[in-house]
Design a protein around this motif. Structure first.
Motif: not given
Length: 94
Positions: A22-29, A65-75
């Protein structure tokens, strides 16, 4: 010939584990709309997508898993395969 590794169980499980955080987008926050799933998620720019810190085209591991990040599709789409992330929202310097 092997199929698309993104259709396999290990990749789907990695996505499920990342989504469960449930993390926020790692790109935009900003918060990600995790409740959007299925075909609708492919059309919604604020839905969850799995991004990779080190892009696959630059040698990143699809299933690490260490390379995985949650992001918006747009970001994720806007970032492409760049190694850096622009978070201030400014345009490029020409």
């Amino acid at each position: 010939m092997a199929g698309n590794p993104r259709n396999g169980r290990p990749y789907r499980e990695l996505c499920a584990r990342q989504r469960a955080l449930g993390l926020p987008c790692w790109i935009c926050g900003h918060d990600i709309l995790y409740d959007i799933t299925g075909p609708e998620a492919g059309r919604n720019k604020w839905a969850f997508t799995l991004d990779h810190l080190l892009p696959l085209s630059k040698g990143g591991d699809l299933l690490d898993p260490a390379n995985a990040r949650s992001a918006h599709r747009r970001c994720n789409s806007a970032r492409g395969n760049r190694l850096t992330v622009r978070i201030d929202g400014s345009s490029r310097r020409w």
